[in-house]
Scaffold this active site. Structure first.
Site, PDB file in Angstrom:
ATOM      1  CD  GLU A 153      19.286  37.332  93.113  1.00  0.00           C
ATOM      2  OE1 GLU A 153      19.336  36.109  92.855  1.00  0.00           O
ATOM      3  OE2 GLU A 153      19.548  37.795  94.233  1.00  0.00           O
ATOM      4  NE  ARG A 194      25.856  36.147  87.459  1.00  0.00           N
ATOM      5  CZ  ARG A 194      25.527  35.136  88.260  1.00  0.00           C
ATOM      6  NH1 ARG A 194      24.737  35.353  89.304  1.00  0.00           N
ATOM      7  NH2 ARG A 194      25.985  33.917  88.039  1.00  0.00           N
ATOM      8  CE1 TYR A 223      21.510  33.933  87.785  1.00  0.00           C
ATOM      9  CE2 TYR A 223      21.646  36.236  87.158  1.00  0.00           C
ATOM     10  CZ  TYR A 223      21.196  35.252  88.012  1.00  0.00           C
ATOM     11  OH  TYR A 223      20.434  35.596  89.101  1.00  0.00           O
ATOM     12  CG  ASP A 282      20.515  30.168  88.930  1.00  0.00           C
ATOM     13  OD1 ASP A 282      21.517  29.467  89.162  1.00  0.00           O
ATOM     14  OD2 ASP A 282      19.952  30.855  89.801  1.00  0.00           O
ATOM     15  CD  GLU A 318      17.783  33.353  88.204  1.00  0.00           C
ATOM     16  OE1 GLU A 318      18.041  34.345  88.918  1.00  0.00           O
ATOM     17  OE2 GLU A 318      17.765  32.193  88.635  1.00  0.00           O
ATOM     18  CB  THR A 363      18.438  45.133  88.690  1.00  0.00           C
ATOM     19  OG1 THR A 363      18.505  45.020  90.132  1.00  0.00           O
ATOM     20  CG2 THR A 363      17.073  44.697  88.203  1.00  0.00           C
TER      21      THR A 363
END
Length: 539
Positions: free
Chosen positions: A9, A61, A63, A65, A71, A74
């Protein structure tokens, strides 16, 4: 042989400038990028993340945060080659999105930049995270003790390099992130960060756990990233098998050892062990490698373990002659070489830089409120002032090095240039310094087998539940009503069913129908999600 699973992440720094050079409003820019992602990417919205979180067709993903940090996580990967592929694929997705935003939504001449960096040099003294997740079935009580010596010493190849942004001068270190870790073990991810993080949110069913690490850094070097994940996954596997790989190398003071390793480009500084012996970071890494090599045929080890051990040994062999031997291979050593060259071009030495840094440190201690970044700093202080007794005591030493208060502005200008270079080192796209060096053939950082990044932008990994997630997202994207997604489930809102991805290594789709009557009392992650969505009127 067993399969392992892991992922990253990564928080990215984002900056935008208008045609007049004025900063673009960051929240608005992020919303434009997210809107473009919803429009142009094959994706589903996160069932619990609102409009600022999307699951993509490659299983990843994207997004925003807490703290407005963009962010990319994977997809779950089962081999280290895929971690590198999907990390780089995510970065290209960001570049493509911003190119569309710049072309269609921003005034001509605007510029949007993404940075793969680890610390902020603007004065906020913040740090960006690159978190790692490792699936395991180990006794959680054994993890920290066995893993911490590895996490402390792996920075000899996994450190991003750069400057300690908590220091007022120029203190080059192998790992800037290391100085933002203030605890050995902690559950906090934004304040009192620990070398070992106790968070255990499995995001799946069964007896699996998720080791969540926040001590690592974002990396540009392929082999550094590949080895960071591959070697750590093998150490976790050894712990899971109750082989106690770190028992003989437990550190007396892990935080002190971490800072010692971070300040030592030779990788040979002695570290005190719990039993009173001393070993270097290089020797401790060699110990873990030998443990992995001795158990390559153990059922808990993955099929790629031998190749990781081979590359691990090759890297440690290179590090025997660090730092020069890895000056084209590892992030920290590439940076160090680059910055040494810049210092010498200005007729200075690294020793003189260290002395000037001592002066700024003394000034900072004597006058805490003084803005050390001011270009007229030398004219604001008087070495004869009793308040600056500590700083003035350094004057003879500085003069022996050919320095003095009058050279302070030169040092400040050099400091600003080097900090800008460090930030631009990991800039995504053609302007990034690492990318420029790589395109000129000046680096040797590639990890053999990392290829076909464009395919990874649109296709999920071949094994594990990420494949099922990506395939379901591709079928359901653009539906009416729209589907929803989480790590462990995909919601088909139109058909009123949920794809159960609670098993991390699921190979076949298993759909659960809408809960009705007694079905609403059934357990399971998919059933719980269905029940919540049904109660909220989303199904």
């Amino acid at each position: 042989m067993a399969e392992r699973m892991f992922g990253l992440e990564t928080e990215y720094a984002l900056a935008g400038l208008g045609p007049d050079g004025a900063p673009l409003e960051r929240a608005e820019l992020l919303e434009q990028i997210m809107a473009e992602a919803r429009r142009s990417l094959v994706c589903l919205p996160d069932a619990g993340g609102g409009s600022k979180s999307l699951f993509l067709q490659n299983g990843a993903r994207f997004y925003v945060d807490i703290g407005e940090h963009p962010e990319i996580a994977t997809p779950e990967c089962t081999e280290p080659w895929d971690v590198v592929r999907y990390q780089r694929a995510g970065e290209q997705i960001l570049l493509d999105l911003t190119a569309q935003v710049q072309a269609c939504l921003l005034p001509p001449g605007s510029q949007v930049c993404w940075f793969l960096c680890n610390v902020d040099y603007s004065g906020n003294c913040t740090s960006w995270g690159c978190h790692e997740s490792y699936l395991h079935r180990a006794d959680r009580g054994r993890l920290a003790d066995q893993l911490i010596p590895h996490l402390v010493t792996r920075i000899i190849y996994s450190g991003a390099g750069g400057f300690n942004n908590l220091h007022p001068g120029l203190e080059f270190v192998l790992s800037p992130r290391a100085f933002h870790l203030t605890e050995t073990i902690s559950g906090d991810s934004t304040g009192a960060r620990g070398i070992f993080h106790t968070k255990d949110e499995p995001l799946c069913g069964g007896d699996y756990h998720r080791l969540h690490l926040l001590c690592g850094e974002s990396l540009c070097s392929q082999i550094a990233l590949w080895l960071k994940v591959g070697a750590t996954a093998l150490v976790v596997a050894l712990i899971e098998a109750d082989l106690a790989p770190g028992r003989a190398v437990r550190l007396r003071d892990p935080l002190h050892a971490l800072r010692t390793v971070a300040a030592d480009p030779s990788c040979r500084a002695p570290l005190e062990l719990a039993d009173g012996k001393q070993l270097s970071a290089w020797e401790i890494q060699h110990h873990y490698l030998e443990q992995a090599e001795a158990h390559l045929n153990h059922p808990v080890m993955p099929s790629w373990a031998a190749e990781v051990c081979r590359q691990w040994r090759r890297m440690l062999d290179l590090l025997r002659d660090a730092p020069d031997s890895v000056a084209t291979v590892l992030d920290w050593a590439i940076k160090r070489n680059l910055y040494l060259h810049a210092v010498r071009q200005r007729g200075l030495t690294w020793e003189s830089i260290q002395q000037s840094s001592l002066l700024l440190g003394a000034l900072s201690a004597a006058l805490p409120g003084l803005d050390l970044s001011r270009p007229d700093l030398a004219s604001l202080v008087d070495p004869d002032d009793p308040a600056l007794e500590e700083a003035a005591a350094l004057t003879p030493q500085l003069r022996r090095c050919g320095l003095g208060w009058d050279r302070l502005p030169d040092f400040q200008r050099l400091r600003a240039e080097l900090l800008e270079m460090d930030t631009r080192f990991g800039q995504l796209g053609p302007q990034g310094i690492f990318g420029q060096l790589d395109r000129r053939g000046l680096l040797a950082h590639q990890a053999p087998g990392v290829e076909n990044i464009p395919e990874a932008m649109v296709s999920p990994p071949a094994r594990g539940r990420a494949r099922l997630r990506g395939e379901a997202i591709r079928r359901l994207a653009g539906g009416d009503p729209p589907g929803r997604c989480t790590w462990d489930a995909v919601v088909d809102a139109k058909a009123g069913r949920v794809l159960d991805l609670s098993h991390p290594f699921a190979q076949h789709e298993r759909w659960t129908a809408r809960p009705e009557g007694e079905q609403r009392d059934r357990g399971g992650i998919a059933a719980q999600l269905l029940r919540r969505l049904f109660e909220e009127g989303m199904l």
